[in-house]
Design a protein around this motif. Structure first.
Motif, PDB file in Angstrom:
ATOM      1  N   TYR A   1       0.862  -1.178   0.000  1.00  0.00           N
ATOM      2  CA  TYR A   1       0.000   0.000   0.000  1.00  0.00           C
ATOM      3  C   TYR A   1       0.899   1.229   0.000  1.00  0.00           C
TER       4      TYR A   1
ATOM      5  N   ASP B   1      -3.142   5.317   0.916  1.00  0.00           N
ATOM      6  CA  ASP B   1      -4.047   4.193   1.125  1.00  0.00           C
ATOM      7  C   ASP B   1      -4.156   3.836   2.597  1.00  0.00           C
ATOM      8  N   VAL B   2      -3.010   3.761   3.259  1.00  0.00           N
ATOM      9  CA  VAL B   2      -3.020   3.401   4.674  1.00  0.00           C
ATOM     10  C   VAL B   2      -3.829   4.416   5.463  1.00  0.00           C
TER      11      VAL B   2
ATOM     12  N   SER C   1      -6.164   6.460   4.364  1.00  0.00           N
ATOM     13  CA  SER C   1      -7.582   6.356   4.031  1.00  0.00           C
ATOM     14  C   SER C   1      -8.236   5.210   4.798  1.00  0.00           C
ATOM     15  N   PHE C   2      -7.543   4.088   4.814  1.00  0.00           N
ATOM     16  CA  PHE C   2      -8.042   2.951   5.583  1.00  0.00           C
ATOM     17  C   PHE C   2      -8.255   3.328   7.044  1.00  0.00           C
TER      18      PHE C   2
ATOM     19  N   GLU D   1     -11.319   5.502   7.565  1.00  0.00           N
ATOM     20  CA  GLU D   1     -12.564   4.741   7.416  1.00  0.00           C
ATOM     21  C   GLU D   1     -12.859   3.915   8.652  1.00  0.00           C
ATOM     22  N   GLN D   2     -11.807   3.441   9.278  1.00  0.00           N
ATOM     23  CA  GLN D   2     -11.999   2.667  10.509  1.00  0.00           C
ATOM     24  C   GLN D   2     -12.646   3.505  11.602  1.00  0.00           C
TER      25      GLN D   2
ATOM     26  N   ALA E   1      -9.329  -7.254   8.929  1.00  0.00           N
ATOM     27  CA  ALA E   1      -8.552  -6.512   7.937  1.00  0.00           C
ATOM     28  C   ALA E   1      -7.156  -7.101   7.967  1.00  0.00           C
TER      29      ALA E   1
ATOM     30  N   LEU F   1      -1.660  -4.102   8.130  1.00  0.00           N
ATOM     31  CA  LEU F   1      -2.244  -2.801   7.822  1.00  0.00           C
ATOM     32  C   LEU F   1      -2.891  -2.195   9.063  1.00  0.00           C
ATOM     33  N   LEU F   2      -3.675  -3.007   9.752  1.00  0.00           N
ATOM     34  CA  LEU F   2      -4.327  -2.542  10.978  1.00  0.00           C
ATOM     35  C   LEU F   2      -3.284  -2.184  12.039  1.00  0.00           C
TER      36      LEU F   2
ATOM     37  N   THR G   1      -1.854   1.148  11.421  1.00  0.00           N
ATOM     38  CA  THR G   1      -2.880   2.112  11.813  1.00  0.00           C
ATOM     39  C   THR G   1      -2.851   2.378  13.322  1.00  0.00           C
TER      40      THR G   1
END
Lengths: 201, 201
Positions: A182, A186-187, A189-190, A193-194, B149, B153-154, B157
């Motif tokens: 990614y 992208d990261v 945006s993810f 959204e979370q 997910a 990635l998570l 985040t």
DNA sequence: GACACAATCTTGACGGTGTCAAGATTTTCG
DNA sequence: CGAAAATCTTGACACCGTCAAGATTGTGTC
């Protein structure tokens, strides 16, 4: 409109030269003497306008915050009736700013400036920017896509998340497992959204 | 067990001296010559063990990541059957580390080290630490308190969020509106709770 | 308009810094 | 034991931030 009187309006020329050196040689290459030379003055001319190097750095950082504020504002203002888009686009603008002005971003946030609170214009620019975030967060709360909570607390949470992801990415701290698949946008945006609540539609 | 042969085992003494100067005088006060003096050797003795200053910084940062890893590990391992507590306590440990080792934390994350990927041990220590985060996140997903997910990635985040809040706070960027009422631990705890899914009990 | 004063800039110097080269000392090992 | 390698010292270099002294230029006042 600043007119030239002695050699020109140095103060701003020095700030500009600093930004350019920052972009070209990075934080490590930024020296007072190089800034002076690039502005076409002798090595201690800057001392007529800045008491020390920290002061110049504060001015450059302040300039950075002003620019960031302007870009956020520009990204947000067209959608005053659509807080969700404001949030998403604002975040995108934040990431873009960090990517396009890597070293200015570093100087603004990486503790190179040591006594921020000694520079009132810096503090003002930075908290003005933060207040933008709070506004958008509040608008999102009003339409129910962000949870009810003190807006400033939630704003710190969201800003912190974006800022943290961007910082880790800039530091190359994330690359191996994640950033190969990614990109930062992208990261981020993810992540946003979370945070958004599912609409009850 | 390193025995003394010439003057002692410098390499480690230099790293230790570096950490101490960092804690006492901050990032700005860290110089190769001071490190050498504090270790009781001449100003260019360090060059027998580190090719340049960046290399020493890399070693200090690596040491910092090892310590952070150890503290996270210690905070997590007692609760291998309780991922939620692992997450909450791990985060607390992260914040505590940043608060108790402010300048080491800065050197680890603030881009002072310029070409991280040139230092394999640094990369290894840092990604080993990241893998801890991924593990906990995955465990939390398994019991349904974090959304489905890609785990890495998570993890970025969540790590990013904590890291961002801590960084902004350390920079004094948050103080005015928020940190007068809450402290960093509170803000971070709030942030994590926002991410957790409501249990369907 | 002249002149004193303040702002601006230059020159030169100081100690501190990272780095390198040359040499001295010590450890290691065949 | 002696050669080779590792370790450390001394000295030098260019660069840096900062300050003091002086030169230059603009500003405000009579």
């Amino acid at each position: 409109m600043p007119k030239k009187y002695h050699h020109g309006d140095l103060k701003n020329a020095l700030i500009k030269a600093g930004v350019e050196i920052l972009a070209k040689e990075g934080v490590g290459g930024l020296s007072l003497r190089k800034v002076a030379q690039r502005a076409g003055v002798s090595h201690s001319a800057p001392y007529a306008h800045f008491p020390d190097k920290q002061s110049l750095i504060a001015a450059i950082s302040t300039e950075g915050f002003n620019q960031l504020y302007a870009e956020l504002e520009a990204a947000i203002s067209p959608y005053s009736k659509n807080p969700k888009k404001q949030l998403l686009d604002g975040v995108k603008a934040y990431v873009r700013f960090a990517e396009e002005n890597t070293d200015t971003f570093k100087i603004m946030f990486s503790g190179i400036l040591e006594k921020e609170k000694d520079y009132p214009t810096f503090v003002e620019s930075s908290s003005k920017t933060f207040s933008l975030v709070v506004m958008v967060v509040q608008a999102c709360q009003d339409i129910g896509i962000l949870p009810a909570a003190p807006a400033d607390l939630l704003a710190v949470t969201i800003w912190g998340q974006i800022h943290g992801i961007v910082s880790l990415a800039l530091e190359g701290q994330v690359s191996h497992t994640v950033l190969e698949q990614y990109n930062v946008q992208d990261v981020v945006s993810f992540a946003i959204e979370q945070m958004l609540l599912r609409q009850p539609n």
